[in-house]
Design a protein around this motif. Structure first.
Motif, mmCIF file in Angstrom:
data_model
loop_
_atom_site.group_PDB
_atom_site.id
_atom_site.type_symbol
_atom_site.label_atom_id
_atom_site.label_comp_id
_atom_site.label_asym_id
_atom_site.label_seq_id
_atom_site.Cartn_x
_atom_site.Cartn_y
_atom_site.Cartn_z
ATOM 1 N N CYS A 188 7.317 -0.645 6.856
ATOM 2 C CA CYS A 188 6.522 0.308 6.078
ATOM 3 C C CYS A 188 6.333 1.640 6.787
ATOM 4 O O CYS A 188 5.604 2.500 6.295
ATOM 5 N N HIS A 189 6.977 1.806 7.924
ATOM 6 C CA HIS A 189 6.925 3.082 8.660
ATOM 7 C C HIS A 189 8.345 3.595 8.930
ATOM 8 O O HIS A 189 8.574 4.319 9.895
ATOM 9 N N GLU A 190 9.287 3.211 8.072
ATOM 10 C CA GLU A 190 10.695 3.521 8.314
ATOM 11 C C GLU A 190 10.968 5.020 8.428
ATOM 12 O O GLU A 190 11.882 5.427 9.162
ATOM 13 N N THR A 191 10.201 5.832 7.725
ATOM 14 C CA THR A 191 10.463 7.276 7.754
ATOM 15 C C THR A 191 9.653 7.999 8.821
ATOM 16 O O THR A 191 9.860 9.194 9.042
ATOM 17 N N VAL A 192 8.723 7.307 9.473
ATOM 18 C CA VAL A 192 7.857 7.983 10.450
ATOM 19 C C VAL A 192 7.982 7.425 11.858
ATOM 20 O O VAL A 192 7.529 8.058 12.817
ATOM 21 N N LEU A 193 8.583 6.241 12.012
ATOM 22 C CA LEU A 193 8.822 5.671 13.333
ATOM 23 C C LEU A 193 10.321 5.453 13.475
ATOM 24 O O LEU A 193 10.889 4.529 12.894
ATOM 25 N N ASN B 157 8.599 8.779 -10.507
ATOM 26 C CA ASN B 157 8.398 8.409 -9.102
ATOM 27 C C ASN B 157 9.101 7.090 -8.773
ATOM 28 O O ASN B 157 9.756 6.962 -7.726
ATOM 29 N N HIS B 158 8.967 6.138 -9.661
ATOM 30 C CA HIS B 158 9.617 4.840 -9.430
ATOM 31 C C HIS B 158 11.134 4.953 -9.528
ATOM 32 O O HIS B 158 11.851 4.169 -8.902
ATOM 33 N N ARG B 159 11.610 5.910 -10.303
ATOM 34 C CA ARG B 159 13.063 6.133 -10.385
ATOM 35 C C ARG B 159 13.633 6.526 -9.026
ATOM 36 O O ARG B 159 14.776 6.194 -8.696
ATOM 37 N N ILE B 160 12.842 7.197 -8.200
ATOM 38 C CA ILE B 160 13.281 7.533 -6.837
ATOM 39 C C ILE B 160 13.574 6.250 -6.062
ATOM 40 O O ILE B 160 14.564 6.143 -5.327
ATOM 41 N N ARG C 48 9.062 7.511 1.147
ATOM 42 C CA ARG C 48 8.713 6.418 2.060
ATOM 43 C C ARG C 48 8.830 5.062 1.362
ATOM 44 O O ARG C 48 9.332 4.096 1.935
ATOM 45 N N VAL C 49 8.350 4.997 0.114
ATOM 46 C CA VAL C 49 8.475 3.758 -0.663
ATOM 47 C C VAL C 49 9.949 3.403 -0.838
ATOM 48 O O VAL C 49 10.365 2.254 -0.627
ATOM 49 N N GLY D 154 0.803 -1.216 0.000
ATOM 50 C CA GLY D 154 0.000 0.000 0.000
ATOM 51 C C GLY D 154 0.834 1.263 0.000
ATOM 52 O O GLY D 154 0.294 2.373 -0.064
ATOM 53 N N LEU D 155 2.165 1.114 0.064
ATOM 54 C CA LEU D 155 3.019 2.304 0.120
ATOM 55 C C LEU D 155 2.940 3.128 -1.161
ATOM 56 O O LEU D 155 2.902 4.363 -1.116
ATOM 57 N N GLU D 156 2.954 2.446 -2.312
ATOM 58 C CA GLU D 156 2.928 3.192 -3.571
ATOM 59 C C GLU D 156 1.664 4.048 -3.681
ATOM 60 O O GLU D 156 1.702 5.141 -4.251
ATOM 61 N N GLU D 157 0.580 3.547 -3.128
ATOM 62 C CA GLU D 157 -0.683 4.286 -3.215
ATOM 63 C C GLU D 157 -0.710 5.514 -2.311
ATOM 64 O O GLU D 157 -1.575 6.382 -2.461
ATOM 65 N N THR D 158 0.220 5.603 -1.352
ATOM 66 C CA THR D 158 0.268 6.801 -0.501
ATOM 67 C C THR D 158 0.777 8.016 -1.270
ATOM 68 O O THR D 158 0.528 9.161 -0.862
#
Length: 667
Positions: A361-366, A83-86, A39-40, A30-34
């Motif tokens: 999936c929360h690596e950048t927020v936790l 976006n995917h290149r990131i 974060r992805v 669900g990360l790509e849909e955010t």
């Protein structure tokens, strides 16, 4: 000597060499849909830093009608490519390789625009698919090829074409869903035309120096699925069409056989990969319920496969490979295949995470960054909430003392690990114990903790868990608590279980299994669930042949609804089916009038009766164990209350561990 020499051996694909034999399998997070591409990127880069040989993304839709749900991610526009290149740039900077999965859902798409070989509705979707005509099939092929070329443009090292689990290409392969009479249906040579043509055209479009994985279904586990001869014929044709690797899928999503849940034996389907491997000359990957380096090494050493696919284990621990290579396998956070924070979240429209690792999936927020001020922290309660709080606090530099009245770590996990089918909880408790020791956390076990023991600490965390709720039933002193039963209290041959929540189901499974768990015996497990041989029966289904139950059990609840409605979204049906196979009578709408010498007196549908049982087991819920928290409040001491002591919602280890981690991240 290198630990796990087969697992850590490189694999030469010709134009590129994978540094080891580990594939991080595809997971929809669900990360790509955010839309948060940083974060992805960090999710995948974290796992690249952990040493995995090759990763596969969650399924990317080749077009709108092929998305698993409306708005599913794909590479539809130039901005999508950027976006995917990131993601790919971040992964490559971390030393990793990544392939993009192209997933066309076919009739599994949760959309009125879904398409398939024939208009055969899926039992897991309300939308009947539109049968494609010749032009429509050509459009789908072209869109899949375009997705592959865009993946290369976005910097991916390869693609995986999803041809298993009952998705679009799989739907063309079997007569269960393909009722066509044209060149795309009828004979197997016609039915396999679509996946072979897709692979041939993708290879032509992306060139020779690009990884092309095809995910093939080894056993469909549905009526009228593929035969083994058809699986082999397809594998050879896919190889000839240009695939680099064959990855293996097990079962369709609608199959009524569990394939990845906790109760499925480890590597339960690897024997099929071992049978396929000699039939082709390209590498073959084995999958499903492989979650330790020991299991993976054994499979590779035996020649069962060239690589192993592990998906959820990389949610539990992104450093799986690095820890294995460093001889620190005991410190790998284990995937227990519970589905609670991964697949249950996915099928509920939530962001994926992991019960064992809340940062997934929360690596950048936790963040578990070092604390600005190091404190003395007391954690009272060595269950999942307390242990996770202690570990994260220690990781951040705090000096932690972990208390518990029991003489061992684990809390309620030590009850869960006694339930047949939950043997993976042994590894979870062992990991917690090894991690607590490695972190240098002081433990004080086997002693009740009072206010006087907690003076001098800068922070106090109360994680004292739960105690059984008083059900208020006349004669309940004649019954046993679930704790007593799981710890070995004798019960007779006829047992009534009061309470049909998660604990009630666990106790019922414990009672009917007796001393034996088929989860540790793959052949017996396959026989019990009706997993046969696709060389004998198309699709690989057989008649289920469960062992006789050890006891006759009634599973009862007050609510006038089907027992088990509150169980896990993707695992509840497994628990219900397992008990049904053992003849457990599951009744809702029951009033308990009293436990008597002759059994349990109940009322159901206005009719009073006595269940002539030898024992009644009380599983009527829990309440928070807040005695210490209340004492601290009375003494004017501030404490953080987490886990069951905060909210006694079943034995919810997911919530407890997440709460412990998030609290400790802020101390």
């Amino acid at each position: 000597m290198m630990p796990y020499p087969h697992l850590l051996a490189p694999l030469d694909l010709g134009h590129v060499t994978l540094k080891n034999r580990v594939l991080m399998g595809s997971m929809h997070t669900g990360l790509e849909e955010t839309g948060d591409w940083n974060r992805v990127a960090e999710f995948y880069a974290t796992r690249a830093r952990g040493g995995v040989g090759l990763m596969v993304t969650g399924g990317m839709a080749p077009n709108r009608e092929g998305g698993v749900f409306p708005g599913a991610a794909g590479l539809f526009t130039p901005q999508d490519v950027q976006n995917h290149r990131i993601v790919t740039d971040r992964v490559h900077a971390a030393g990793g390789l990544i392939a993009m999965q192209i997933l066309h859902a076919g009739r599994y798409a949760y959309s009125k625009d879904c398409v398939s070989a024939s208009s055969v509705k899926s039992p897991i979707s309300p939308f009947p698919p539109r049968a494609l005509d010749e032009a429509g099939i050509e459009t789908q092929i072209a869109d899949i090829v375009t997705a592959a070329t865009r993946a290369r443009e976005a910097g991916y090292d390869g693609v995986e074409v999803m041809g298993s689990e009952g998705y679009f290409l799989n739907q063309f392969l079997v007569t269960h869903t393909n009722h066509r009479a044209d060149r795309w249906g009828g004979s197997f040579e016609n039915r396999m035309r679509l996946p072979v043509e897709v692979v041939r055209r993708v290879r032509a479009a992306v060139g020779p120096d690009f990884i092309l994985i095809y995910r093939i279904s080894l056993i469909d586990l549905i009526p009228n699925g593929s035969t083994w001869d058809e699986v082999v014929l397809l594998a050879r044709a896919i190889e000839s069409a240009g695939a680099s690797i064959l990855n293996t899928g097990i079962g369709w999503h609608e199959a009524r056989v569990p394939t990845i849940a906790t109760s499925v034996p480890r590597a339960a389907f690897a024997h099929l990969t071992a049978r396929l491997r000699p039939e082709v000359s390209i590498p073959v990957i084995t999958s499903n319920r492989i979650n330790t380096p020991e299991v993976a090494e054994t499979l590779l050493a035996s020649g069962a496969a060239d690589m192993v696919s592990m998906a959820r284990p990389f949610l539990a621990d992104p450093n799986f490979v690095a820890k294995a290579a460093a001889g620190r396998a005991d410190q790998i956070a284990p995937c227990i295949a519970c589905n609670q924070a991964c697949l249950d979240h996915t099928f509920s429209g939530k962001l994926t995470s992991c019960l064992v690792n809340p940062r997934a999936c929360h690596e950048t927020v936790l963040s578990y960054d070092p604390a600005l001020v190091f404190k003395r922290v007391a954690v009272v309660g060595a269950g999942p909430a307390g242990m996770m709080a202690a570990l994260v606090a220690a990781q951040r530099g705090h000096r932690v003392v972990l208390f518990d009245r029991a003489d061992q770590l684990g809390g309620q996990l030590n009850l869960a690990r006694l339930v047949p089918g939950k043997e993976e909880f042994n590894g979870l408790v062992d990991w917690f114990a090894a991690s607590v020791a490695e972190a240098g956390i002081e433990t004080r076990l086997g002693k009740d903790v009072g206010v006087e023991d907690l003076g001098g600490f800068d922070e106090v965390v109360v994680a004292t868990g739960v105690r059984p709720r008083d059900p208020g039933i006349a004669g309940q002193e004649r019954g046993l608590s679930y704790r007593e039963v799981l710890r070995g209290a004798p019960v007779g041959r006829r047992v009534a279980v009061i309470g049909a929540g998660g604990i009630g189901f666990d106790v019922a499974e414990f009672l009917v299994a007796g001393e034996h768990s088929v989860t540790t015996h793959p052949e017996q497990w396959r026989r019990e669930w009706g997993v046969g041989d696709p060389a004998v029966t198309a699709g690989g289904l057989a008649e289920p042949a469960p062992d006789a139950p050890a006891r006759e059990v009634w599973l009862l609840q007050r609510k006038a609804e089907k027992p088990g409605r509150g169980l896990g979204k993707t695992t509840g049906w497994i628990h219900r089916a397992a008990l049904q196979m053992k003849g457990v009578k599951m009744w809702g709408g029951v009033s308990y009038l009293g436990i008597e010498a002759g059994g349990l007196r109940i009322s159901r549908d206005g009719v009073e009766e006595i269940l002539a049982v030898d024992q009644v087991v009380l599983c009527a819920g829990q309440v928070p164990e807040r005695g210490l928290a209340d004492q601290l409040a009375e003494a004017g001491m501030t404490a953080h209350v987490i886990g069951g002591a905060d909210v006694a919602a079943e034995l919810d280890a997911k919530r407890a561990i997440d709460q412990g981690a998030r609290l400790a991240a802020k101390l």
